[in-house]
Write a protein that holds these residues in place. Structure first.
Motif, short mmCIF file in Angstrom:
data_model
loop_
_atom_site.label_atom_id
_atom_site.label_comp_id
_atom_site.label_asym_id
_atom_site.label_seq_id
_atom_site.Cartn_x
_atom_site.Cartn_y
_atom_site.Cartn_z
N LYS A 61 -28.96 9.57 57.94
CA LYS A 61 -28.10 9.63 56.74
C LYS A 61 -26.65 9.95 57.13
N SER A 62 -26.50 10.91 58.05
CA SER A 62 -25.14 11.25 58.48
C SER A 62 -24.51 10.07 59.22
N VAL A 63 -25.30 9.43 60.07
CA VAL A 63 -24.79 8.27 60.80
C VAL A 63 -24.35 7.19 59.81
N PHE B 115 -18.10 18.11 55.36
CA PHE B 115 -19.10 18.01 56.41
C PHE B 115 -20.23 19.02 56.22
N GLN B 116 -21.33 18.72 56.91
CA GLN B 116 -22.53 19.54 56.75
C GLN B 116 -22.27 21.02 57.05
N GLY B 117 -21.59 21.30 58.15
CA GLY B 117 -21.29 22.69 58.47
C GLY B 117 -19.87 23.07 58.08
N PHE C 265 -20.04 13.63 50.80
CA PHE C 265 -20.59 14.99 50.96
C PHE C 265 -21.83 14.91 51.83
N ASP C 266 -21.81 15.59 52.97
CA ASP C 266 -22.98 15.59 53.85
C ASP C 266 -23.74 16.90 53.66
N GLU C 267 -24.88 16.80 53.00
CA GLU C 267 -25.73 17.95 52.73
C GLU C 267 -24.92 19.16 52.24
N PRO C 268 -24.28 19.04 51.09
CA PRO C 268 -23.38 20.11 50.64
C PRO C 268 -24.07 21.43 50.33
MG LIG Z 1 -27.22 14.90 58.73
#
Ligand SMILES: [Mg+2]
Ligand SMILES: Nc1ncnc2c1ncn2[C@@H]1O[C@H](COP(=O)(O)OP(=O)(O)O)[C@@H](O)[C@H]1O
Lengths: 280, 256
Positions: B46-48, B90-92, B168-171
């Protein structure tokens, strides 16, 4: 899984084939190594070509470059100074025991200043800075890679090469020559301390000999080496950090690679540059 | 230009790392002005996928269009780069840890758009207020903030450049349920008030229900289901129903 285990248990019956396949494996391994070397060289070339391309484009991040200059140059002074001091001292001591006692005064001054200025100043400063700055740079950029900060730069319309790599490499090339010049002076002072206070030589005569013997070319060659080493240290720190593997392990490996590759390259280029300057 | 051209369109997008095909022919339509959510198990790419859309990774094959303009190659992307603006959380959070909160928030304004620092600080404080953070946080370093606050700062940084598309990556991953809900509300209100097109990744069903207009499910490098958020509970598609109900049995093989 099962297959390989069976193979392991019957090497004796297949000795001839084993020998052949070992040659096979060796050739294949060699081939893989060559391929890996070529691809790594290609990747490094692309990295530096991109950096060079970004170097000539605006904006140039002067503030970041000055911060790196302070970090690489100024903050390395204690470590490099101490290294140079003891190196100069030990040089004086060693050459005293090694030389004929007559005319030792000029011989020692000679050995100390020429070894310091031509060789040990740049090489030792380079190796110390590689350990200090190259490692920290790889760790910092590696962490930025792993925590997606480098990706974030891109989403904020900022070229990561121009923002992260160019200031570091420019600062490295600019910081090392003055640092080495300081190391040269401190190293000569170290030799002078031992010559005067331990070996009881005449202070003025020692310093006059030192100044008379050293030429512009000696100092200049050392400073050129310093600039090249500055490029190698920051270049390797940036390259390995920027291309760090994933996770904490990736960052650790990048740090090690940055220091080892920079140290080896420093020694190789020290020889190459010495040959270019003095082998006529 | 026909209205159907608007938004992001992906056709046959593939991306591999080494010999691992992460994306394997992704077809996806992201409608303009809507909130699209991509769901899928961890490690499915998903992030890719969203980094490929944003151009952080070059793709191996396939095509990507933005409002009818093809941006598959880096060159095509550069030629339209002033027409579209992206923001990403980003996720983090991926905050720059050597810079203060306000410097983070105004980073794109200062470095990307050449705003003066004094002006940028004021702008940053205003964006911080929009995500519910006080002016006092402006001079802190990211390490001094909790995870939820870092996400808010990340959101403020993403919206500060006034993007047309927000990713939004895994907010909400790693946040407690209450903070998750706060972040979901923020995303929803940002999307409506700024009128942006949002693309989010999550595997949190509460988030999906809260922020999604449309949902697409990624599995083994392909989109296996897509539709309106209203259809996710009634869908007979075995992939999405297994995911929505969180069952171990089904077509998604969980033993690795
Ligand atoms: Mg990811
Ligand atoms: N930069 C990279 N280099 C190599 N492999 C990667 C890289 N980024 C992602 N991958 C691989 O792609 C797969 C999908 O990753 P990711 O998109 O992060 O999954 P997720 O769906 O959880 O966001 C993973 O197996 C990961 O190992």
């Amino acid at each position: 899984m099962k297959k390989t285990e069976q193979h392991k248990h019957q090497p004796a019956t297949h000795q001839a084939r084993g020998g052949l396949s070992r040659i096979h494996a060796a050739v294949a391994g060699l081939g893989a190594m060559v391929l890996q070397f070529v691809s790594a060289t290609g990747q490094i070339s692309v990295f530096f070509a991109t950096t060079l391309g970004q170097m000539v484009q605006r904006p140039f991040y002067l503030r970041l470059m000055l911060r790196q200059l302070r970090e690489i140059g100024y903050n390395s002074l204690p470590v490099v100074g101490l290294t140079a001091l003891f190196t100069g001292m030990v040089l004086a001591l060693q050459s005293y025991t090694g030389f004929a006692r007559f005319n030792a005064e000029s011989a020692i001054a000679n050995v100390v200043v020429l070894s310091m200025v031509r060789e040990l100043g740049p090489v030792l400063a380079g190796l110390m800075v590689a350990g200090r700055v190259g490692a920290a740079m790889a760790a910092e950029l590696g962490t930025m890679r792993v925590t997606e900060q480098i990706d974030a730069l891109q989403t904020l319309s900022t070229n990561p090469y121009r923002y992260l790599i160019v200031p570091r490499i420019v600062a490295g090339v600019l910081a090392l020559p003055p640092l080495v010049l300081v190391a040269d002076v401190i190293g000569v002072m170290g030799g002078w301390i031992v010559a005067v206070y331990k070996l009881g030589f005449n202070s003025g005569a020692y310093l006059i000999t030192t100044v008379n013997i050293v030429t512009f070319e000696d100092v200049f060659s050392g400073l050129v080496k310093a600039a090249v080493f500055g490029f190698i240290i920051t270049g390797m720190g940036c390259y390995h950090g920027f291309n760090s593997g994933r996770g904490a392990q990736g960052v650790g490996a990048a740090t090690t690679r940055a220091v080892v590759s920079a140290s080896i390259l420093i020694l190789v280029f020290d020889y190459v540059l010495t040959e270019a300057f003095f082998a006529k | 230009m026909a209205n159907s051209d608007k938004g992001i369109i992906l056709r046959g997008v593939s991306k591999r790392f080494g010999d691992k095909a992460v994306l394997d022919g992704v077809d996806l339509d992201i409608p303009i002005g809507k909130s699209t959510v991509i769901v899928g198990c961890s490690g499915t790419g998903k992030s890719v996928l969203i980094k490929s859309i944003m151009g952080i990774f070059p793709i191996d094959s396939g095509q990507i269009w933005f409002d009818g303009a093809e941006i598959t190659s880096p060159k095509q992307r550069r030629s339209i780069k002033d027409r579209f603006k992206f923001g990403m959380l980003f996720q983090g959070a991926a905050l720059f840890d050597s810079q203060t909160v306000w410097e983070n928030v105004s980073f794109g304004l200062v470095n990307g758009q050449g705003m003066k620092r004094g002006e940028a600080r004021e702008a940053a404080v205003e964006y911080l207020r929009q995500v519910g953070l006080s002016a006092e946080t402006a001079d802190l370093l990211p390490a001094q903030l909790s995870g939820g606050m870092q996400k808010r700062v990340g959101l403020a940084r993403a919206i500060a450049t006034r993007p047309d598309y927000l990713f939004f990556d895994e907010p909400t991953t790693g946040l407690d349920p209450i903070m998750s809900d706060v972040i979901n509300d923020l995303i929803r209100s940002t999307v409506t008030s700024m009128g942006v097109t949002a693309v989010s990744i999550t595997h949190d069903m509460a988030s999906v229900r809260k922020i999604a207009d449309t949902v697409a499910m990624l599995h083994q490098g392909k989109i296996v289901w897509s539709g309106s958020v209203k259809q996710i509970d009634s869908s007979t598609n075995s992939y999405i129903s297994q995911f929505v109900n969180g069952r171990a049995q089904g077509p998604i093989n969980t033993d690795v």
